[in-house]
Write an enzyme that holds these catalytic residues in place. Sequence first.
Site, PDB file in Angstrom:
ATOM      1  N   HIS A  44       0.838  -1.207   0.000  1.00 29.23           N
ATOM      2  CA  HIS A  44       0.000   0.000   0.000  1.00 29.23           C
ATOM      3  C   HIS A  44       0.869   1.252   0.000  1.00 29.23           C
ATOM      4  O   HIS A  44       2.056   1.201   0.365  1.00 29.23           O
ATOM      5  CB  HIS A  44      -0.959   0.002   1.190  1.00 29.23           C
ATOM      6  CG  HIS A  44      -0.286   0.136   2.533  1.00 29.23           C
ATOM      7  ND1 HIS A  44       0.170   1.341   3.024  1.00 29.23           N
ATOM      8  CD2 HIS A  44      -0.002  -0.788   3.493  1.00 29.23           C
ATOM      9  CE1 HIS A  44       0.698   1.168   4.212  1.00 29.23           C
ATOM     10  NE2 HIS A  44       0.616  -0.115   4.524  1.00 29.23           N
ATOM     11  N   CYS A  58       3.933  -4.269   6.610  1.00 28.85           N
ATOM     12  CA  CYS A  58       3.459  -4.078   5.241  1.00 28.85           C
ATOM     13  C   CYS A  58       4.561  -3.524   4.342  1.00 28.85           C
ATOM     14  O   CYS A  58       5.595  -3.049   4.811  1.00 28.85           O
ATOM     15  CB  CYS A  58       2.259  -3.137   5.222  1.00 28.85           C
ATOM     16  SG  CYS A  58       0.762  -3.847   5.944  1.00 28.85           S
TER      17      CYS A  58
END
Length: 291
Positions: A231, A247
């Site tokens: 992301h 992440c």
Amino acid sequence: MQILKTFSYHTLLILFVIFSSTNDNSKSTDKLIIVNKNIQVKSYFQYIDSIVKHYNSINNYKLSEHILVRHNPWIIDSLANTDYYRMIAKDSFVYNQKDLIVLRKGCSIKIPDSLESSNIEKEFKSTWIDLNIPEYKLRIYRDSVLLHEFLVRVGRNEKKYLKMAGRVLDLKTKTGSGTIVKHVKNPDYYNPVNGNQYFVTNRDDGKVTKLPQIPFIETEINGIRDGQLIHPTTNQETLGKAYSNGCIGTKEADAWIIYYYAPIGTKIKIRYDLNILDKNGNKQTLKDIYN
């Protein structure tokens, strides 16, 4: 009911024009959609989905959002240019990215025919993502051909209690092989440490903006879906660092490109290789950031 209403609304905004051209003994037909109203980021997916739904109702082959946009690569460029830092470089401060126009009135979107759609689908099946954690690099390949390379941030080398998980987690980005299993087109933003939702972000230049609407990409690694996402980050200064809660963070512009090269089912490999070859083919040993 809302979907039907939206589809009807956007149908009124679309003008279908068919152009035919002849080259030697071959004949090709392109269907064009002329956009009759400025489309902002906040309504972009709704608009594109309405086009896909319409053509899937009248064609004998399947059209998808990813096929449509890859057939019109200028759309990816338009979306990438909503990146806050690209706009700032042009002396344009954007408080709310969702209000930016990505499809302007009068622009045309080409509809691929069955052969073109099939060719793009074949490209998707041979496309895969490679991430080397200590190199902070995410690469997109088609078979063995490098298509794109991006600087990313990865998980921190620490363990921490995350309220959203309800336990202490190892924040290092996990290695292994897997696939892209989900897209979140309009994600909500939460602080995993305390579970609080937030709506604005502090940028690297000290300014505050609303959070952008850019898809999050969920991975399944080694058969496990543990929330390890690809992301965008709103703080580019953290790229090239072990900074996240596990992440894989990218530039806002890069996140759009990765999204349109990573439909559901795209293969991904996440590795931890310290010994690599640089661009000149010379051996290089990377810093061991996790040990």
